[in-house]
Design an enzyme around this catalytic site. Structure first.
Site, PDB file in Angstrom:
ATOM      1  N   GLU A 191      71.146  24.158  68.444  1.00  0.00           N
ATOM      2  CA  GLU A 191      70.306  23.536  69.488  1.00  0.00           C
ATOM      3  C   GLU A 191      69.126  24.443  69.874  1.00  0.00           C
ATOM      4  OE1 GLU A 191      73.011  25.128  70.028  1.00  0.00           O
ATOM      5  OE2 GLU A 191      73.071  26.051  72.011  1.00  0.00           O
ATOM      6  N   CYS A 195      79.327  28.214  69.661  1.00  0.00           N
ATOM      7  CA  CYS A 195      79.493  29.517  70.306  1.00  0.00           C
ATOM      8  C   CYS A 195      80.740  29.506  71.209  1.00  0.00           C
ATOM      9  CB  CYS A 195      78.220  29.899  71.050  1.00  0.00           C
ATOM     10  SG  CYS A 195      78.120  31.650  71.432  1.00  0.00           S
ATOM     11  N   HIS A 220      73.598  28.922  67.044  1.00  0.00           N
ATOM     12  CA  HIS A 220      73.172  27.866  67.980  1.00  0.00           C
ATOM     13  C   HIS A 220      72.143  26.925  67.349  1.00  0.00           C
ATOM     14  CE1 HIS A 220      74.926  29.308  71.806  1.00  0.00           C
ATOM     15  NE2 HIS A 220      74.856  30.489  71.242  1.00  0.00           N
TER      16      HIS A 220
END
Lengths: 229, 83
Positions: free
Chosen positions: A205, A86, A203
């Site tokens: 994560e 990002c 994302h």
């Protein structure tokens, strides 16, 4: 292996990356303050999401001059693994480690939603546990994720399989309607020429634990761990 | 007091780069009955105050600032005016 998570003023996904590396995958992880020049001992550097320096002027424009970026560049030149997620992707583009730029979303809105991306290249250190063409459900959360690159550079990216992820439908079709933000050629993530620096808008994560809805992002970390352990 | 001079920097999106903001502004103008507007490109305007030097030197320095930080050559063009 040891992850170094860079912390810029305004980063807000640094804790998520640290948490996933350390607690979900049981790897070593440490924060690296943006003023640091010490990145010794890290196997992979993570440039996390957020709004570094308020994203003033342009996204990532000021962060690229953080002292730590000299070390990140040197690390990348020596073949070290770097992943920008990002805002991290935006910083990598601004710093010239990746081609192109990320501009304002086509619909001018901040988009926070799950989206589908297709793995276009699974022979990178970041994607080797995925299947080629595998469709992943991973969230995006950005206002400037509209990837732009000139036609010539785009052709170079396509010809050398450097487009690693493309926005797709749930069935894995690459259609204009699957692009959430206006990105050229459905680009969600690219890799540098050498194959050791990856930038992606979604994302991973945030998609590593069942409690959060999807675990499709695990492969990115599993691939890295597999390469380095 | 230190003598100063002004530099004006205009940053515009390159031709071929999508300008979602410009599109939205154009849509608004059109819906306000300014139907003659066929395109809008939104850019940035910056006014810099500099310590006094020659115009040539100031321009050289401000162009350097544009290349290094103020503009992103991948997507933007810039124009500098001194004085």
């Amino acid at each position: 292996m040891k992850f170094g998570v860079i912390v810029y003023p305004g980063s807000n996904c640094d804790h998520d990356c640290y948490h996933v590396a350390k607690h979900v995958f049981g790897q070593e992880a440490e924060y690296v303050w943006h003023k640091s020049h010490d990145i010794k001992g890290f196997d992979c550097l993570v440039l996390p999401g957020g709004f570094s320096y308020g994203d003033y002027l342009r996204v990532g424009a000021i962060a690229r001059f953080s002292p730590v970026m000299e070390e990140v560049k040197r690390f990348a030149e020596m073949g070290g693994l770097v992943i920008g997620i990002c805002n991290g992707f935006q910083i990598l583009c601004e710093s010239g480690l990746l081609p192109g730029a990320l501009i304002m979303n086509r619909e001018l809105k901040f988009i926070c939603s799950d989206c589908f991306i297709r793995v276009e290249n699974n022979s990178t250190p970041f994607t080797r546990t995925y299947g080629k063409g595998q469709v992943l459900e991973i969230p995006i959360a950005h206002a400037d994720g509209n990837y732009f690159v000139d036609e010539e550079t785009l052709k170079g990216l396509e010809d050398s399989a450097r487009i690693v992820f493309r926005y797709s439908t749930a069935a894995g079709e690459i259609t204009p309607g699957a692009i959430p933000n206006g990105a050229v050629a459905n680009i969600a993530g690219i890799i540098n020429e050498k194959g050791n620096v990856l930038g992606m808008m979604p994302h991973p994560e945030r998609a590593c634990e069942r409690e959060l809805g999807s675990t499709d992002g695990r492969g990115v970390f599993e691939s890295l761990i597999k390469v380095l352990v | 007091m230190i003598k100063t001079m002004k530099a004006r920097v205009y940053i515009t999106l390159k031709k071929g780069v999508l300008d979602p903001q410009g599109k939205a502004v154009m849509g608004a103008l059109n819906s306000l009955e300014f139907k003659e507007v066929t395109d809008v490109r939104v850019g940035k305007f910056m006014e810099l105050e500099l310590e006094d030097s020659s115009r040539e030197e100031a321009e050289k320095r401000v162009r350097k600032m544009c290349e290094k930080l103020l503009a992103n050559p991948v997507i933007e063009d810039y124009k500098v005016e001194i004085g």
